[in-house]
Scaffold this motif. Sequence first.
Motif, PDB file in Angstrom:
ATOM      1  N   LEU A 206       0.875  -1.176  -0.037  1.00 58.48           N
ATOM      2  CA  LEU A 206       0.042   0.128   0.012  1.00 58.48           C
ATOM      3  C   LEU A 206       0.772   1.210   0.037  1.00 58.48           C
ATOM      4  CD1 LEU A 206      -2.618   1.647   0.388  1.00 58.48           C
ATOM      5  CD2 LEU A 206      -2.335   1.121   2.837  1.00 58.48           C
ATOM      6  N   ILE A 207       0.766   2.013  -0.870  1.00 64.92           N
ATOM      7  CA  ILE A 207       1.530   3.196  -1.262  1.00 64.92           C
ATOM      8  C   ILE A 207       0.505   4.532  -0.720  1.00 64.92           C
ATOM      9  CG2 ILE A 207       2.880   4.737  -2.443  1.00 64.92           C
ATOM     10  CD1 ILE A 207       3.405   2.360  -4.358  1.00 64.92           C
ATOM     11  N   CYS A 208       0.947   5.256   0.211  1.00 64.70           N
ATOM     12  CA  CYS A 208       0.046   6.169   0.670  1.00 64.70           C
ATOM     13  C   CYS A 208       0.693   7.644   0.324  1.00 64.70           C
ATOM     14  CB  CYS A 208       0.065   6.240   2.342  1.00 64.70           C
ATOM     15  SG  CYS A 208      -0.520   4.708   2.910  1.00 64.70           S
ATOM     16  N   ASP A 209      -0.027   8.475  -0.273  1.00 57.50           N
ATOM     17  CA  ASP A 209       0.435   9.813  -0.548  1.00 57.50           C
ATOM     18  C   ASP A 209       0.011  10.836   0.640  1.00 57.50           C
ATOM     19  OD1 ASP A 209       0.969  12.064  -1.909  1.00 57.50           O
ATOM     20  OD2 ASP A 209      -0.616  12.298  -3.126  1.00 57.50           O
ATOM     21  N   THR A 210       0.844  11.783   0.739  1.00 57.47           N
ATOM     22  CA  THR A 210       0.239  12.826   1.939  1.00 57.47           C
ATOM     23  C   THR A 210       0.477  14.055   1.658  1.00 57.47           C
ATOM     24  OG1 THR A 210       2.679  12.899   2.625  1.00 57.47           O
ATOM     25  CG2 THR A 210       1.475  10.978   3.674  1.00 57.47           C
ATOM     26  N   ALA A 211       0.189  14.968   2.534  1.00 54.86           N
ATOM     27  CA  ALA A 211       0.171  16.568   2.243  1.00 54.86           C
ATOM     28  C   ALA A 211       1.261  16.915   1.949  1.00 54.86           C
ATOM     29  CB  ALA A 211      -0.781  17.331   3.112  1.00 54.86           C
ATOM     30  N   GLY A 212       1.504  17.808   0.938  1.00 48.78           N
ATOM     31  CA  GLY A 212       2.869  18.304   0.963  1.00 48.78           C
ATOM     32  C   GLY A 212       3.294  19.644   1.719  1.00 48.78           C
ATOM     33  N   ARG A 213       1.894  20.340   2.107  1.00 52.40           N
ATOM     34  CA  ARG A 213       1.878  21.483   2.816  1.00 52.40           C
ATOM     35  C   ARG A 213       0.589  21.600   3.747  1.00 52.40           C
ATOM     36  NH1 ARG A 213       3.123  24.621  -1.060  1.00 52.40           N
ATOM     37  NH2 ARG A 213       5.404  24.486  -0.761  1.00 52.40           N
ATOM     38  N   LEU A 214       0.752  21.954   4.840  1.00 53.91           N
ATOM     39  CA  LEU A 214      -0.617  22.237   5.658  1.00 53.91           C
ATOM     40  C   LEU A 214      -0.237  23.762   6.043  1.00 53.91           C
ATOM     41  CD1 LEU A 214      -1.196  19.007   7.804  1.00 53.91           C
ATOM     42  CD2 LEU A 214      -2.267  19.880   5.539  1.00 53.91           C
ATOM     43  N   GLN A 215      -0.958  24.263   7.082  1.00 57.26           N
ATOM     44  CA  GLN A 215      -0.985  25.368   7.372  1.00 57.26           C
ATOM     45  C   GLN A 215       0.296  25.689   8.074  1.00 57.26           C
ATOM     46  OE1 GLN A 215      -3.530  23.694   7.931  1.00 57.26           O
ATOM     47  NE2 GLN A 215      -5.489  24.545   8.138  1.00 57.26           N
ATOM     48  N   ASN A 216       0.790  25.194   8.740  1.00 57.13           N
ATOM     49  CA  ASN A 216       2.296  25.303   9.343  1.00 57.13           C
ATOM     50  C   ASN A 216       2.873  24.045   9.694  1.00 57.13           C
ATOM     51  OD1 ASN A 216       1.620  24.377  11.719  1.00 57.13           O
ATOM     52  ND2 ASN A 216       0.518  26.449  12.119  1.00 57.13           N
ATOM     53  N   LYS A 217       4.097  23.940  10.026  1.00 55.26           N
ATOM     54  CA  LYS A 217       4.978  22.804  10.286  1.00 55.26           C
ATOM     55  C   LYS A 217       4.437  22.101  11.489  1.00 55.26           C
ATOM     56  CE  LYS A 217       9.396  23.170  11.764  1.00 55.26           C
ATOM     57  NZ  LYS A 217      10.749  23.355  11.729  1.00 55.26           N
ATOM     58  N   VAL A 218       3.862  22.403  12.544  1.00 58.86           N
ATOM     59  CA  VAL A 218       3.082  21.838  13.564  1.00 58.86           C
ATOM     60  C   VAL A 218       2.128  20.861  12.830  1.00 58.86           C
ATOM     61  CG1 VAL A 218       1.940  22.151  15.767  1.00 58.86           C
ATOM     62  CG2 VAL A 218       3.892  23.467  15.367  1.00 58.86           C
ATOM     63  N   ASN A 219       1.108  21.597  12.125  1.00 58.59           N
ATOM     64  CA  ASN A 219      -0.039  21.003  11.637  1.00 58.59           C
ATOM     65  C   ASN A 219       0.647  19.692  10.755  1.00 58.59           C
ATOM     66  OD1 ASN A 219      -1.462  22.839  12.711  1.00 58.59           O
ATOM     67  ND2 ASN A 219      -2.646  23.017  11.018  1.00 58.59           N
ATOM     68  N   LEU A 220       1.717  19.914  10.134  1.00 59.85           N
ATOM     69  CA  LEU A 220       2.055  18.824   9.170  1.00 59.85           C
ATOM     70  C   LEU A 220       2.598  17.747   9.920  1.00 59.85           C
ATOM     71  CD1 LEU A 220       2.759  17.789   6.416  1.00 59.85           C
ATOM     72  CD2 LEU A 220       4.751  18.955   6.191  1.00 59.85           C
ATOM     73  N   MET A 221       3.315  17.983  11.099  1.00 63.06           N
ATOM     74  CA  MET A 221       4.074  16.996  12.043  1.00 63.06           C
ATOM     75  C   MET A 221       2.683  16.440  12.629  1.00 63.06           C
ATOM     76  SD  MET A 221       6.618  17.598  14.964  1.00 63.06           S
ATOM     77  CE  MET A 221       5.564  18.728  15.863  1.00 63.06           C
ATOM     78  N   ASN A 222       1.734  16.969  13.218  1.00 65.12           N
ATOM     79  CA  ASN A 222       0.738  16.342  13.924  1.00 65.12           C
ATOM     80  C   ASN A 222      -0.075  15.300  12.904  1.00 65.12           C
ATOM     81  OD1 ASN A 222       1.245  17.664  16.123  1.00 65.12           O
ATOM     82  ND2 ASN A 222      -0.251  19.209  15.990  1.00 65.12           N
ATOM     83  N   GLU A 223      -0.203  15.534  11.644  1.00 64.99           N
ATOM     84  CA  GLU A 223      -0.815  14.612  10.717  1.00 64.99           C
ATOM     85  C   GLU A 223      -0.227  13.749  10.417  1.00 64.99           C
ATOM     86  OE1 GLU A 223      -3.714  13.612   9.011  1.00 64.99           O
ATOM     87  OE2 GLU A 223      -4.001  15.739   9.473  1.00 64.99           O
ATOM     88  N   LEU A 224       1.312  13.847  10.433  1.00 64.74           N
ATOM     89  CA  LEU A 224       2.011  12.816  10.067  1.00 64.74           C
ATOM     90  C   LEU A 224       2.143  11.659  11.041  1.00 64.74           C
ATOM     91  CD1 LEU A 224       5.066  14.209   7.866  1.00 64.74           C
ATOM     92  CD2 LEU A 224       3.353  12.688   7.099  1.00 64.74           C
ATOM     93  N   GLU A 225       2.523  12.369  12.415  1.00 64.41           N
ATOM     94  CA  GLU A 225       2.228  11.522  13.429  1.00 64.41           C
ATOM     95  C   GLU A 225       0.705  10.557  13.649  1.00 64.41           C
ATOM     96  OE1 GLU A 225       2.848  13.995  16.670  1.00 64.41           O
ATOM     97  OE2 GLU A 225       5.020  14.013  16.548  1.00 64.41           O
ATOM     98  N   LYS A 226      -0.345  11.463  13.381  1.00 62.72           N
ATOM     99  CA  LYS A 226      -1.551  10.720  13.434  1.00 62.72           C
ATOM    100  C   LYS A 226      -1.539   9.476  12.475  1.00 62.72           C
ATOM    101  CE  LYS A 226      -6.472  11.812  12.726  1.00 62.72           C
ATOM    102  NZ  LYS A 226      -7.324  12.892  12.504  1.00 62.72           N
ATOM    103  N   MET A 227      -1.016   9.760  11.167  1.00 61.00           N
ATOM    104  CA  MET A 227      -0.991   8.654  10.180  1.00 61.00           C
ATOM    105  C   MET A 227      -0.173   7.277  10.530  1.00 61.00           C
ATOM    106  SD  MET A 227      -0.601  10.102   6.256  1.00 61.00           S
ATOM    107  CE  MET A 227      -1.924  11.180   5.628  1.00 61.00           C
ATOM    108  N   ASN A 228       0.963   7.761  11.304  1.00 61.80           N
ATOM    109  CA  ASN A 228       2.032   6.743  11.585  1.00 61.80           C
ATOM    110  C   ASN A 228       1.205   5.851  12.830  1.00 61.80           C
ATOM    111  OD1 ASN A 228       4.868   6.557  10.496  1.00 61.80           O
ATOM    112  ND2 ASN A 228       4.445   8.778  10.758  1.00 61.80           N
ATOM    113  N   ARG A 229       0.412   6.339  13.619  1.00 61.52           N
ATOM    114  CA  ARG A 229      -0.117   6.023  14.872  1.00 61.52           C
ATOM    115  C   ARG A 229      -1.518   4.812  14.067  1.00 61.52           C
ATOM    116  NH1 ARG A 229      -0.652  10.857  17.138  1.00 61.52           N
ATOM    117  NH2 ARG A 229      -2.795  10.983  17.028  1.00 61.52           N
ATOM    118  N   ILE A 230      -2.066   5.275  13.105  1.00 65.15           N
ATOM    119  CA  ILE A 230      -3.182   4.515  12.408  1.00 65.15           C
ATOM    120  C   ILE A 230      -2.564   3.290  11.914  1.00 65.15           C
ATOM    121  CG2 ILE A 230      -4.963   4.534  10.537  1.00 65.15           C
ATOM    122  CD1 ILE A 230      -5.553   7.406  11.736  1.00 65.15           C
ATOM    123  N   ILE A 231      -1.482   3.567  11.089  1.00 61.66           N
ATOM    124  CA  ILE A 231      -0.716   2.425  10.587  1.00 61.66           C
ATOM    125  C   ILE A 231      -0.356   1.461  11.225  1.00 61.66           C
ATOM    126  CG2 ILE A 231       1.115   1.980   9.157  1.00 61.66           C
ATOM    127  CD1 ILE A 231       0.965   5.026   7.622  1.00 61.66           C
TER     128      ILE A 231
END
Length: 326
Positions: A206-231
């Motif tokens: 399974l290859i997962c695309d992700t957002a290249g840019r959110l409102q700021n770095k904190v949001n991007l970090m939180n989103e990637l952390e959430k994805m990692n937890r779910i995976i």
Amino acid sequence: MGFFSKIKETLVGKSAKQNDKYVAGLDKSNSSFSSKINELAARYREIDDDYFEELENILIMSDVGVNMVMTIVDEIKKEVRLQNIKDPKEINEIIIDKMFVIYANDSYMTTKINYDDEDLTVILMIGVNGAGKTTTIAKLAHMMLNEGKTVMVAAGDTFRAGAIDQLDVWAKRLGIECVKGKEGGDPSSVVFDALKRAKEQKVDVLICDTAGRLQNKVNLMNELEKMNRIIKRVVPQGPQETLLVIDATTGQNGVSQAQEFSKITDITGLVLTKMDGTAKGGIVLSIKDALNIPVKFVGLGEQMDDLQEFDLEQYIYGLCKGLLEK
């Protein structure tokens, strides 16, 4: 025997097709780099401090990082003294040798995908918008399909207009499923749905695309952390790979991107796209110096099979071909 002497022996054992792709893909870089080094040699009757200063500038302008340039030039100086070389035309072999050895030294060099034979292999693709992430996902999927693996993709970049449709079009061309949600929706829920479907269908990758840019770095970090937890909830060993896609034509900005993303998440490998579009091929050396994360793939053209496993010998040969011919 140095790299210069061994390269032709090594390349004989590789397919002509692969050799040609590297040579053609790095043609701009080779023409620029080799011609500048050869022009430098033509201007100097003997090697002196001015010669080395100009050599440093050429390497820096080729996107080799400043620290690595200093290391390379220091090593070249030692070898020149050791061999008592005076003529700049005799230095090409040493330049190539030192670039090769310094990249390979103490380096984690694997280019292989860490497939999980016992469970679903999950690959998280990260990188800024415009780096070629979606196209790279398609090329990776194409490569894996040719290896006999079953592949599914997840359109986890729900924030960029058109990103979902773009990935879906590629998936249809490849004959694979694209799991998607609504534009502006929760990307982690898309990944969760894709994980469930991939497990149910016993898909290999399974290859997962992700957002290249959110409102700021904190949001991007939180989103990637959430994805990692779910995976990890669905695939405890996942993601087995987190690949950062960088546009090689952005040069030192690409290195900065890699440094920023490495602060946000654990990167297992890099994919350098548009290597055929840059005259500054030294970014591979620069990234190694800055992060010591392995470059796993390079994009050498627009065709589906132009994404190639990174090969250090092929890369140095493609970059320095004009020096080898002198």
